[in-house]
Design a protein around this motif. Structure first.
Motif, PDB file in Angstrom:
ATOM      1  N   THR A 125      29.939  38.352  53.267  1.00  0.00           N
ATOM      2  CA  THR A 125      29.073  38.405  54.247  1.00  0.00           C
ATOM      3  C   THR A 125      27.695  37.810  54.224  1.00  0.00           C
ATOM      4  O   THR A 125      27.024  38.078  53.139  1.00  0.00           O
ATOM      5  N   THR A 134      23.688  38.203  56.163  1.00  0.00           N
ATOM      6  CA  THR A 134      22.775  39.022  57.106  1.00  0.00           C
ATOM      7  C   THR A 134      21.620  38.418  57.336  1.00  0.00           C
ATOM      8  O   THR A 134      20.643  37.960  56.530  1.00  0.00           O
ATOM      9  N   GLY A 157      20.075  41.970  62.386  1.00  0.00           N
ATOM     10  CA  GLY A 157      21.203  42.403  62.729  1.00  0.00           C
ATOM     11  C   GLY A 157      22.417  41.480  62.896  1.00  0.00           C
ATOM     12  O   GLY A 157      23.374  42.066  63.116  1.00  0.00           O
ATOM     13  N   LEU A 158      22.378  40.221  62.644  1.00  0.00           N
ATOM     14  CA  LEU A 158      23.330  39.135  62.620  1.00  0.00           C
ATOM     15  C   LEU A 158      24.097  39.350  61.319  1.00  0.00           C
ATOM     16  O   LEU A 158      23.752  38.858  60.307  1.00  0.00           O
ATOM     17  N   VAL A 159      25.345  39.710  61.454  1.00  0.00           N
ATOM     18  CA  VAL A 159      26.120  39.636  60.214  1.00  0.00           C
ATOM     19  C   VAL A 159      27.449  38.943  60.461  1.00  0.00           C
ATOM     20  O   VAL A 159      28.099  38.972  61.277  1.00  0.00           O
ATOM     21  N   ALA A 207      31.802  36.842  63.627  1.00  0.00           N
ATOM     22  CA  ALA A 207      30.988  37.968  63.588  1.00  0.00           C
ATOM     23  C   ALA A 207      31.792  39.062  62.763  1.00  0.00           C
ATOM     24  O   ALA A 207      32.937  39.202  63.070  1.00  0.00           O
ATOM     25  N   ARG A 265      27.934  45.509  61.522  1.00  0.00           N
ATOM     26  CA  ARG A 265      26.944  44.937  62.315  1.00  0.00           C
ATOM     27  C   ARG A 265      25.845  45.893  62.333  1.00  0.00           C
ATOM     28  O   ARG A 265      24.519  45.880  62.182  1.00  0.00           O
ATOM     29  N   GLN A 311      22.274  46.278  60.648  1.00  0.00           N
ATOM     30  CA  GLN A 311      20.933  46.476  61.297  1.00  0.00           C
ATOM     31  C   GLN A 311      20.190  48.020  60.982  1.00  0.00           C
ATOM     32  O   GLN A 311      19.080  47.745  60.633  1.00  0.00           O
ATOM     33  N   THR A 321      22.456  38.527  70.236  1.00  0.00           N
ATOM     34  CA  THR A 321      23.305  38.255  69.031  1.00  0.00           C
ATOM     35  C   THR A 321      24.804  38.842  69.108  1.00  0.00           C
ATOM     36  O   THR A 321      24.720  39.834  70.065  1.00  0.00           O
ATOM     37  N   LEU A 326      25.335  41.561  67.761  1.00  0.00           N
ATOM     38  CA  LEU A 326      24.758  42.771  67.522  1.00  0.00           C
ATOM     39  C   LEU A 326      24.787  43.527  68.946  1.00  0.00           C
ATOM     40  O   LEU A 326      25.339  44.778  69.116  1.00  0.00           O
TER      41      LEU A 326
END
Length: 266
Positions: free
Chosen positions: A2, A4, A7-9, A16, A22, A26, A114, A116
């Motif tokens: 993943t 990052t 907060g965008l994973v 996503a 997520r 964050q 996003t 998130l």
């Protein structure tokens, strides 16, 4: 693997990641920001630690033990109030200022678009606040123990009930932080949050409201006084103060309802 970005994973393949991952990402990001912020550390840890030392070990601290609590050691009165001050510092002052400036610079609006989402963003911040508070409780608790605090003197239930009171205080002050940060300009949030911290720190937290004499019962409706009453009841008597806890729940509910109606993301 993943990746990052705030907060965008992203999961392997570019999609996503699951919602829980997520939120945790964050929270980890927010926690890192909080721990690297020198001003935040000053307000959330250094000032409460200084207040603990001054009130427990200098003549100035005599004012924190009103006649109704004269049978208790000073550190036993001071320590719960300082833990309440730590909650005020992190859940209210620190969060209000951070959210206010994030809103000003468009960070909240960006992250809300996003995967998130808004709820994930708020959950992540909430988890970060709880993590910081856990560190505060451990650090300040160790210092208080070194100064002679005996949190188990009131019984085994004292510590769990103290944590319940701190969590209720966190809910109330976090809701108030959202209300403040979501309605005022960032500069106004900075001024109001710091002013409220100074005022509420001395009303019910560091100084029990009983010390105010005839005005004491009137102060009971303030969230700081309610939190102070709740943490001292838990630490000194091993009891859950239902009235103060109800006041904290009411503040959280009313402020939360207002946040839903008035919060502006940009």
């Amino acid at each position: 693997m993943t990746t990052t970005a705030g907060g965008l994973v992203l999961a392997p393949g570019g999609g996503a990641a699951p919602a829980a991952r997520r939120v945790v990402a964050q929270a980890r990001f927010e926690l890192g920001v909080l721990l690297r912020n020198g001003e935040q550390l000053l307000v959330s840890l250094v000032l409460p630690a200084l207040a603990l030392l001054v009130l427990a070990r200098t003549p100035v601290g005599a004012v924190v033990v009103p006649a109704s609590l004269a049978g208790s050691a000073r550190i036993d009165v001071v320590a719960p109030g300082v833990l309440g001050l730590a909650v005020l510092s992190t859940a209210f002052t620190g969060q209000a200022i951070a959210l206010g400036f994030d809103r000003r610079y468009g960070v909240l609006r960006l992250l809300a678009t996003t995967p998130l989402g808004r709820s994930g963003l708020l959950l992540g911040r909430g988890l970060a606040v709880l993590a910081v508070e856990a560190l505060q409780v451990v650090a300040l608790g160790i210092l208080a123990l070194a100064l002679g605090w005996q949190p188990l003197a009131a019984g085994a239930a004292a510590v769990p009930l103290l944590l319940v009171a701190l969590l209720l205080g966190t809910a109330a002050f976090a809701a108030l932080a959202l209300l403040l940060a979501g309605t005022l300009r960032a500069e106004a949030v900075l001024a109001v949050a710091n002013l409220v911290w100074v005022l509420l720190a001395g009303v019910g937290l560091l100084v029990p409201r009983e010390a105010a004499g005839a005005a004491g019962p009137l102060l009971a409706v303030l969230p700081s006084a309610a939190l102070g009453d709740a943490v001292r009841a838990a630490a000194l008597d091993g009891a859950l103060a239902l009235g103060p806890c109800a006041v904290l729940v009411a503040w959280a509910a009313v402020a939360g309802a207002l946040v839903v109606r008035t919060f502006r993301w940009s």
